[in-house]
Every structure is written in C-alpha cells, then in structure tokens.
Design a protein around this motif. Structure first.
Motif, PDB file in Angstrom:
ATOM      1  N   VAL A  51      48.944  43.508  46.465  1.00  0.00           N
ATOM      2  CA  VAL A  51      50.216  44.239  46.382  1.00  0.00           C
ATOM      3  C   VAL A  51      50.305  44.971  45.048  1.00  0.00           C
ATOM      4  CG1 VAL A  51      51.504  42.679  47.849  1.00  0.00           C
ATOM      5  CG2 VAL A  51      51.304  42.173  45.440  1.00  0.00           C
ATOM      6  N   GLY A  52      49.425  45.885  44.801  1.00  0.00           N
ATOM      7  CA  GLY A  52      49.478  46.583  43.524  1.00  0.00           C
ATOM      8  C   GLY A  52      48.262  47.464  43.396  1.00  0.00           C
ATOM      9  N   THR A  53      47.819  47.639  42.173  1.00  0.00           N
ATOM     10  CA  THR A  53      46.704  48.525  41.897  1.00  0.00           C
ATOM     11  C   THR A  53      45.427  47.715  41.728  1.00  0.00           C
ATOM     12  OG1 THR A  53      48.050  50.258  40.958  1.00  0.00           O
ATOM     13  CG2 THR A  53      45.823  50.085  40.100  1.00  0.00           C
ATOM     14  N   VAL A  54      44.328  48.245  42.257  1.00  0.00           N
ATOM     15  CA  VAL A  54      43.050  47.552  42.146  1.00  0.00           C
ATOM     16  C   VAL A  54      42.083  48.418  41.334  1.00  0.00           C
ATOM     17  CG1 VAL A  54      41.061  46.654  43.420  1.00  0.00           C
ATOM     18  CG2 VAL A  54      43.366  46.343  44.334  1.00  0.00           C
ATOM     19  N   VAL A  55      41.470  47.811  40.333  1.00  0.00           N
ATOM     20  CA  VAL A  55      40.482  48.516  39.529  1.00  0.00           C
ATOM     21  C   VAL A  55      39.155  47.778  39.672  1.00  0.00           C
ATOM     22  CG1 VAL A  55      39.849  49.239  37.197  1.00  0.00           C
ATOM     23  CG2 VAL A  55      42.253  49.195  37.855  1.00  0.00           C
ATOM     24  N   VAL A  56      38.109  48.508  40.049  1.00  0.00           N
ATOM     25  CA  VAL A  56      36.790  47.889  40.210  1.00  0.00           C
ATOM     26  C   VAL A  56      35.834  48.535  39.218  1.00  0.00           C
ATOM     27  CG1 VAL A  56      34.852  47.487  41.780  1.00  0.00           C
ATOM     28  CG2 VAL A  56      37.206  47.429  42.651  1.00  0.00           C
ATOM     29  N   ARG A  57      35.280  47.712  38.317  1.00  0.00           N
ATOM     30  CA  ARG A  57      34.343  48.260  37.328  1.00  0.00           C
ATOM     31  C   ARG A  57      32.913  48.086  37.827  1.00  0.00           C
ATOM     32  NH1 ARG A  57      37.353  49.646  33.385  1.00  0.00           N
ATOM     33  NH2 ARG A  57      39.389  48.692  33.184  1.00  0.00           N
ATOM     34  N   GLY A  58      32.660  48.639  39.008  1.00  0.00           N
ATOM     35  CA  GLY A  58      31.342  48.513  39.628  1.00  0.00           C
ATOM     36  C   GLY A  58      31.378  49.228  40.957  1.00  0.00           C
ATOM     37  N   ASN A  59      30.512  48.815  41.888  1.00  0.00           N
ATOM     38  CA  ASN A  59      30.426  49.475  43.197  1.00  0.00           C
ATOM     39  C   ASN A  59      31.117  48.643  44.268  1.00  0.00           C
ATOM     40  OD1 ASN A  59      28.637  51.459  42.028  1.00  0.00           O
ATOM     41  ND2 ASN A  59      27.065  49.855  42.053  1.00  0.00           N
ATOM     42  N   VAL A  60      31.486  49.329  45.352  1.00  0.00           N
ATOM     43  CA  VAL A  60      32.028  48.610  46.508  1.00  0.00           C
ATOM     44  C   VAL A  60      30.968  48.715  47.600  1.00  0.00           C
ATOM     45  CG1 VAL A  60      33.960  48.349  48.075  1.00  0.00           C
ATOM     46  CG2 VAL A  60      34.342  49.335  45.809  1.00  0.00           C
ATOM     47  N   LEU A  61      30.445  47.563  48.012  1.00  0.00           N
ATOM     48  CA  LEU A  61      29.285  47.573  48.904  1.00  0.00           C
ATOM     49  C   LEU A  61      29.700  47.682  50.372  1.00  0.00           C
ATOM     50  CD1 LEU A  61      27.067  44.883  47.118  1.00  0.00           C
ATOM     51  CD2 LEU A  61      27.502  47.248  46.500  1.00  0.00           C
ATOM     52  N   THR A  62      28.706  48.051  51.194  1.00  0.00           N
ATOM     53  CA  THR A  62      28.953  48.238  52.628  1.00  0.00           C
ATOM     54  C   THR A  62      29.565  46.984  53.256  1.00  0.00           C
ATOM     55  OG1 THR A  62      27.171  49.814  52.784  1.00  0.00           O
ATOM     56  CG2 THR A  62      27.808  48.755  54.835  1.00  0.00           C
ATOM     57  N   GLY A  63      30.576  47.221  54.117  1.00  0.00           N
ATOM     58  CA  GLY A  63      31.164  46.110  54.868  1.00  0.00           C
ATOM     59  C   GLY A  63      32.336  45.439  54.183  1.00  0.00           C
ATOM     60  N   PHE A  64      32.608  45.784  52.919  1.00  0.00           N
ATOM     61  CA  PHE A  64      33.748  45.155  52.239  1.00  0.00           C
ATOM     62  C   PHE A  64      34.998  46.012  52.360  1.00  0.00           C
ATOM     63  CE2 PHE A  64      30.184  42.929  50.532  1.00  0.00           C
ATOM     64  CZ  PHE A  64      30.646  41.615  50.544  1.00  0.00           C
ATOM     65  N   ARG A  65      36.149  45.347  52.162  1.00  0.00           N
ATOM     66  CA  ARG A  65      37.411  46.060  52.354  1.00  0.00           C
ATOM     67  C   ARG A  65      38.327  45.870  51.145  1.00  0.00           C
ATOM     68  NH1 ARG A  65      39.269  43.470  56.537  1.00  0.00           N
ATOM     69  NH2 ARG A  65      40.938  42.391  55.443  1.00  0.00           N
ATOM     70  N   ILE A  66      38.948  46.966  50.698  1.00  0.00           N
ATOM     71  CA  ILE A  66      39.972  46.856  49.658  1.00  0.00           C
ATOM     72  C   ILE A  66      41.233  47.518  50.197  1.00  0.00           C
ATOM     73  CG2 ILE A  66      40.711  47.520  47.334  1.00  0.00           C
ATOM     74  CD1 ILE A  66      37.805  47.677  46.514  1.00  0.00           C
ATOM     75  N   LYS A  67      42.334  46.759  50.173  1.00  0.00           N
ATOM     76  CA  LYS A  67      43.604  47.301  50.610  1.00  0.00           C
ATOM     77  C   LYS A  67      44.568  47.121  49.444  1.00  0.00           C
ATOM     78  CE  LYS A  67      46.449  47.245  54.675  1.00  0.00           C
ATOM     79  NZ  LYS A  67      47.357  46.361  55.337  1.00  0.00           N
TER      80      LYS A  67
END
Length: 468
Positions: free
Chosen positions: A210-226
């Motif tokens: 419920v907010g902001t997501v910061v990823v300091r890397g890659n998002v790999l196939t098959g994963f989900r960010i909402k």
C-alpha cells in the motif's frame, strides 16, 4: 538655591525621540551652582521624567556638578518593549533539502522525483514538535507610558497522511512505517515505501504494497509487484507483472520476452521496451526504443531520445505518438494508432455486444407476451400466468430503457472517436514503409520512407504534413 524654578535657569532635561532616554545638560557654566540630590531629582521629575531615573548619577551630579558642566549626561533609561518569539515546528529529521520535496498533485497523490533522499521513520516515532510562541513584554518610557509589544505567532502542524497528533497538539507521530515527507504545502506526511535492496527474485517473492515500491535491482520473469503508490526500478524488468496506481519508472528498461505486463495509473518511463506489454493511463515515455511491443497510453507515447526508435508491434495513444524513427528498412509491420483512448475501443466493443444481447432479450419477451396476451383476450389466463405477464412487462420496459440509454452512449463514444483534432503521429527523422497509421476510424498505409513528417486526420482522410 532650592526651588525647581531656580534650577530651571541652569539645567535642561532632554528626552530622546523614543522617550526611552532622558539626559541632563547645563545651559550655562556657572561656578556658583549647587543643589541636593533630592532637589535635582524633584527637578527632573517636574520635567516629566518619572521612570528609570538613575539615582547614582543624580547623586554624582549633585555632589560634583563641575565635572558635568560641559557634557550631556544620561539620567534615566526606560525599558524597551520586547516582542515575543514566533512559534515553530522542530522536525526530528533535517527537512531542509528543499529540492527533493515531492510535489503534491491536485488529487492529493504525490509524485516522487527522488525517493532515495527521503527520511525513514518507524510507526509511533516522534516526527515533529511544536515549539510554542513566547509572549512579548511591555516596555515603559522614562515618562512612565507603557510601550506596547507584540506576542509571537503560534505555529501549527499541517497534517498530511499517516500522522497522528498528541492531545496537547504539541507533537506529531508517524502512524505507519515509512518516509517522513513534506509536500509542497508544508504538509507533513509519512509515505509508506518498501525498498528492496537488490533483485526481486525467489528470496523476495511477490510484492503487494500500500505505497511506493523501490527496487535497487532487477525484477525477474514471473514475479509480481503491485503498489498503490509508484514503482521505481533502478535495474531492468523481465517478463514480470508490474501494477501501480501511480507512475512506474524503470531505469534499466523492459526486456519481457512477451511475458507479463507493466500497467500504471499515471505514467510509465523506461529507457527501452522490447517484446513488452505496457499500459499507462497518461503517458509512456521512452528514451531509446520500443521494439515488437504492445504499448497503450491514454495520452501520448513519446520516444524521442537520441535513438528514439519504434519498430514492430502495436502502439496506441489517445493523443500523440512521437518518435525519431518509425519502422525500418526491412518494412517490419508496425501499427501506430492515435486519436482513440485504447480503453474506449474495447469499451465500445463491449457496449455493442451488450446492445445485441438486450435486443435479443426484448424479442424473446415480446414473443412470450404476445402468447399471454392472446390467452388473456380469450379470458383463459390462470393466476400464475397473470403474474408472469406482469413480470415480463416490467422486465421488457426496463430492457427498452437500457437499450435507448446504451444507444445514446454508443453514439457519444463514436463521436469522441471522431474527435481527432489533437491526434497526431510524428516522425522527427524518418518513417518507413510497412507502417500502418490509424487515426480515429481512418487507416493509412505508408508505402515509401518519408523524412520529418506528421500524420493527422483532415476532412475524411489521414493527411501527411511536413514538420517545420
């Protein structure tokens, strides 16, 4: 020499303009001058000096007038008024880095430009204190008049999101874990931010936040960010599912291999999109290239960086598609549609389906009703059929109303499909053959490569203009 009148001929009492100082001066050097301290004080008082008289100095003058003959001597000092200090808000973190203040938009959402510099706090942590203003102190002139003062102005908290105040209204606490953030109206907020210090992979799993997501890397196939806030990926995105109510920013680009999707309630910003499926309610902004992808934007698709290439796939935008180069020398099939918000096209199809369904239902009701009407006319209508007839009539009436409302909506939507004044496809450098241009309901195939051109709808056709 005893009376004030006699002293009058030797002495002058002078008041400063602000009446905070009184001085004594001899107007003539007279060796015979003599008086007591009391006489001198009475004389000063008779000249209106009633407050702040320095009896030490008075004594000295009375005891040794000759030392004071040729100078002006301060004999009374008033008290200046002191204004109160204004109250202020003291923050638990240094909030002075103004250039990193995210802007609060009309709808209260916040546009993060730079999440990395904000301040993390824990739930229940003190984030700000209200330091009370102080009262001023009234002053007094040497003539005994009061000098008014100003009390300090109180400071007040401007409450943003996810903060709570103590009952005394002197302290502000974080209601959640997150970032303490001042928005542009000095509102104090705590925005929830979830940071992943590396890739989103099996160690991290899917993220629903419920907010902001910061990823300091890659998002790999098959994963989900909402995320109900923004999503910021410092690396790249593979065939993952990204969904945000705010904007999505991808520094490393999208390399999706036709898996997953990226959907944003606002903008999607990426260095490139390859074999991807991207949807934004507002703009899609790409610096390098969009290749063999399906991209939909409520407003614009802009691909105008140094490379700025769109080739293959389908690009749809409510208003404009702008790129340096569209298509390639091999005439790779590339479809560019503008002038229709992509979601309108699908909504229109749905509405036409529904209209067909409703019309069929009304036909069925009509057939059933005409049978029942015949029975009623011959007086053979049993009570259960009577109830059925009433119900059918009501259902039909409702369906007929729905049909007329639906017809109107479809008409309006078709009209808005024609509203193509702002719709434009622009090639800053070159557009190649093999490109199909759609503006609203009109289509044009590009046969030969052209330099610096735009396509717009004009009088029933798609016309090519040369960019100035």
């Amino acid at each position: 020499m005893s009376t004030s009148d006699t002293l009058e001929s030797f002495l002058i009492v002078q008041l400063s303009q602000d009446k905070l100082t009184a001085s004594l001066q001899f107007n003539a050097a007279n060796e015979e001058f003599a008086c007591t301290s009391k006489q001198l004080e009475d004389f000063v008082r008779s000249n209106g000096v009633l407050f702040g008289i320095d009896s030490n100095v008075i004594n000295k003058i009375a005891n040794d007038p000759f030392s004071f003959l040729y100078s002006k001597t301060i004999i009374a000092q008033g008290t200046p008024a002191v204004n109160g200090e204004d109250g202020f808000i003291r923050y638990s973190h240094d909030m002075s880095d103004q250039q990193h203040r995210p802007v609060e938009l009309e709808d209260g959402k916040v546009d993060y430009k730079d999440v990395t510099r904000l301040k993390n706090v824990k739930r229940g942590q003190l984030i700000a204190e209200r330091i009370a203003a102080t009262e001023g102190t009234t002053g007094k002139t040497v003539t005994g008049e009061a000098l008014p003062c100003r009390n300090g102005k109180e400071a007040y908290f401007k409450l943003g999101k996810n903060v709570v105040m103590n009952p005394e209204q002197t302290a502000l606490y974080a209601a959640i874990d997150g970032l303490i953030t001042l928005t542009d109206k000095s509102k104090i907020n705590v925005f929830p931010v979830y940071e992943v210090n590396g890739d989103v992979d099996y160690k991290v799993g899917n993220i629903d936040f419920v907010g902001t997501v910061v990823v300091r890397g890659n998002v790999l196939t098959g994963f989900r960010i909402k995320a109900s806030g923004d999503i910021r990926i410092i690396g790249g995105v593979e065939g993952a599912e990204l969904e945000s109510e705010g904007s999505i920013e991808i520094t490393g680009g999208i390399l999706a291999s036709n898996k997953g999707y990226v959907r944003a309630g606002k903008n999607v910003k990426s260095s490139f999109i390859q074999d991807g499926n991207v949807t934004a309610s507002e703009d899609v902004l790409v610096t390098q290239s969009i290749m063999h992808s399906h991209v939909r934007a409520g407003r614009n698709v802009l691909c105008s960086g140094a490379k700025g290439l769109i080739v293959g796939g389908t690009i749809q935008a409510g208003e404009q598609v702008v790129a340096r180069t569209i298509g390639n020398t091999m005439s790779t099939a590339t479809v560019v549609e503008v002038g229709v918000r992509p979601e309108l096209r699908s909504a229109l199809l749905e509405m036409r389906q529904k209209l067909k369904q409703l019309t069929e239902n009304v036909d069925k009701s009509d057939k059933a009703l005409s049978l029942l009407d015949q029975l009623a006319a011959s007086g053979n209508l049993p009570p259960d059929k009577m109830a059925m007839r009433i119900k059918l009539n009501a259902t039909k009436r409702q369906a007929v109303e729905e049909i007329s409302a639906l017809r109107e909506s479809i008409l309006e939507m078709e009209k808005s499909l024609e509203n193509t004044e702002t719709a434009k496809v622009q090639a800053i450098n070159t557009i190649y053959g093999g490109t199909k241009i759609v503006v609203g309901r009109y289509t044009r195939f590009v046969k030969d490569a052209s330099q610096r051109v735009s396509f717009r709808y004009s009088e029933g056709d798609i016309v090519m203009f040369h960019n100035s």
